[in-house]
Design an enzyme around this catalytic site. Structure first.
Site, short mmCIF file in Angstrom:
data_model
loop_
_atom_site.label_atom_id
_atom_site.label_comp_id
_atom_site.label_asym_id
_atom_site.label_seq_id
_atom_site.Cartn_x
_atom_site.Cartn_y
_atom_site.Cartn_z
CG ASP A 9 14.81 51.06 97.42
OD1 ASP A 9 15.85 50.31 97.95
OD2 ASP A 9 13.93 51.54 97.76
NE ARG A 18 19.23 46.83 78.46
CZ ARG A 18 19.96 47.22 77.54
NH1 ARG A 18 21.19 46.90 77.68
NH2 ARG A 18 20.12 48.16 76.57
NE ARG A 45 7.50 47.89 95.65
CZ ARG A 45 6.73 49.14 96.12
NH1 ARG A 45 7.23 50.17 96.48
NH2 ARG A 45 5.16 49.11 95.95
CG HIS A 50 13.64 48.58 93.74
ND1 HIS A 50 13.63 48.10 95.23
CD2 HIS A 50 12.85 49.56 93.77
CE1 HIS A 50 12.68 48.78 95.76
NE2 HIS A 50 12.26 49.85 94.94
CD GLU A 70 12.38 52.80 102.76
OE1 GLU A 70 11.73 52.35 101.62
OE2 GLU A 70 12.62 53.68 102.98
CB THR A 100 7.46 55.52 94.79
OG1 THR A 100 8.20 55.45 96.07
CG2 THR A 100 6.43 56.56 94.64
CD GLU A 151 11.33 57.43 106.64
OE1 GLU A 151 12.23 56.49 107.20
OE2 GLU A 151 11.34 57.58 105.30
N GLY A 214 16.48 59.11 98.44
CA GLY A 214 16.66 58.20 97.39
C GLY A 214 16.80 58.71 96.10
N1 PXP Z 1 11.55 56.84 103.03
C1 PXP Z 1 10.55 55.70 102.75
C2 PXP Z 1 9.86 55.07 104.06
C3 PXP Z 1 10.36 55.36 101.51
O1 PXP Z 1 9.57 54.41 101.19
C4 PXP Z 1 11.10 56.11 100.44
C5 PXP Z 1 10.94 55.58 99.05
O2 PXP Z 1 11.37 54.19 99.05
C6 PXP Z 1 12.02 56.85 100.84
C7 PXP Z 1 11.99 57.21 102.09
C8 PXP Z 1 12.93 57.44 99.98
O3 PXP Z 1 11.93 58.45 99.01
P1 PXP Z 1 12.59 59.13 97.73
O4 PXP Z 1 13.16 58.00 96.94
O5 PXP Z 1 11.54 60.14 97.26
O6 PXP Z 1 13.88 59.85 98.38
#
Ligand code: PXP
Length: 246
Positions: A9, A18, A45, A50, A70, A100, A151, A214
């Protein structure tokens, strides 16, 4: 063996700052796969801050490992998922004002709608995961809603890092939650806030199949890649000046 799903993301976050074409998350996905990522995770989203629809469509065609989308349970995104058919969908809570994802999905509170979305996605062949806090009632409800995976939200654990006692308590919740989820027939992933410092204890939880990471990976990529990026730009400038004077 535990799998790494790379959430790309924030590559799109930099691009959207930008509203240009670089860096392209599609290229980032390929590099992550070549480096050993076993899956690519993206969050489309509702506010498109993003990832863009175009990214998801192209990624669906180019990803060679697996695409984990997601998504909130809002109707527009559910219909996009039914069309794109990712390998996995991870249902998350979503608020426009959040920076987030904050907190896990309330599967108990939103049970009927979540169950409906799980079953619609399953009907398309998409395996569904519910992003929840390691709370027994939420895990139980996830199994009842028909999800294949949970998760477990590792954000609170990550926030406590540095405080051994609090971290230990949060880790314990993740360990117990993972075991309980497995006993209910669920498969277990984890993610959110994991870093190079705090990942090991979570990766060592026996039931944990995949960690989705991420921000920390993309942050490190900016720093480890900066040296080469500066050198390449400088070389181009010097080359241009030399070429002019020849
Ligand atoms: N898992 C889920 C469900 C998330 O929403 C996110 C953030 O988008 C992540 C994992 C990854 O989190 P991070 O960017 O903090 O590693």
């Amino acid at each position: 063996m535990i799998r790494l799903g790379v959430n790309i993301d924030h590559v799109a976050t930099v691009r959207q700052a930008r509203k240009t074409v670089e860096p392209d998350p599609v290229a980032a996905a390929s590099i992550a796969e070549m480096a050993g990522a076993e899956g690519i995770t993206v969050h489309l989203r509702e506010d498109r801050r993003h990832m863009q629809d175009r990214d998801i469509k192209i990624l669906r065609k180019t990803i060679r490992t697996s695409l984990n989308l997601e998504m909130a349970v809002c109707e527009e995104i559910v219909q996009i998922a039914e069309e794109i058919i990712p390998d996995y969908a991870c249902l998350v809570p979503e608020k426009r004002e959040e920076v987030t994802t904050e907190g896990g999905l309330d599967v108990v509170g939103g049970f009927a709608r979540i169950k409906e979305v799980v079953s619609r996605l399953n009907a398309k062949g998409v395996k569904v995961s519910l992003f929840i806090d390691p709370v027994l009632e939420q895990i139980e409800a996830s199994a009842k809603a028909g999800a294949q995976y949970v998760e477990l939200h590792t954000g609170t654990y990550a926030e406590c890092w540095g405080n051994e006692e609090k971290t230990g308590k949060e880790l314990d919740k993740l360990i117990k939650g993972a075991a309980f989820a497995k006993s209910k027939g669920l498969r277990v992933n984890g993610g959110h806030g994991l870093t190079y410092q705090n990942v090991k204890p979570v990766a060592a939880i026996s039931e944990m199949e995949e960690l989705n990471i991420g921000h920390s990976i993309i942050s490190r990529a900016v720093l480890v890649g900066l040296d080469r990026a500066v050198r390449e730009m400088r070389d181009l400038m010097v080359e241009a000046v030399r070429f002019k004077s020849e």
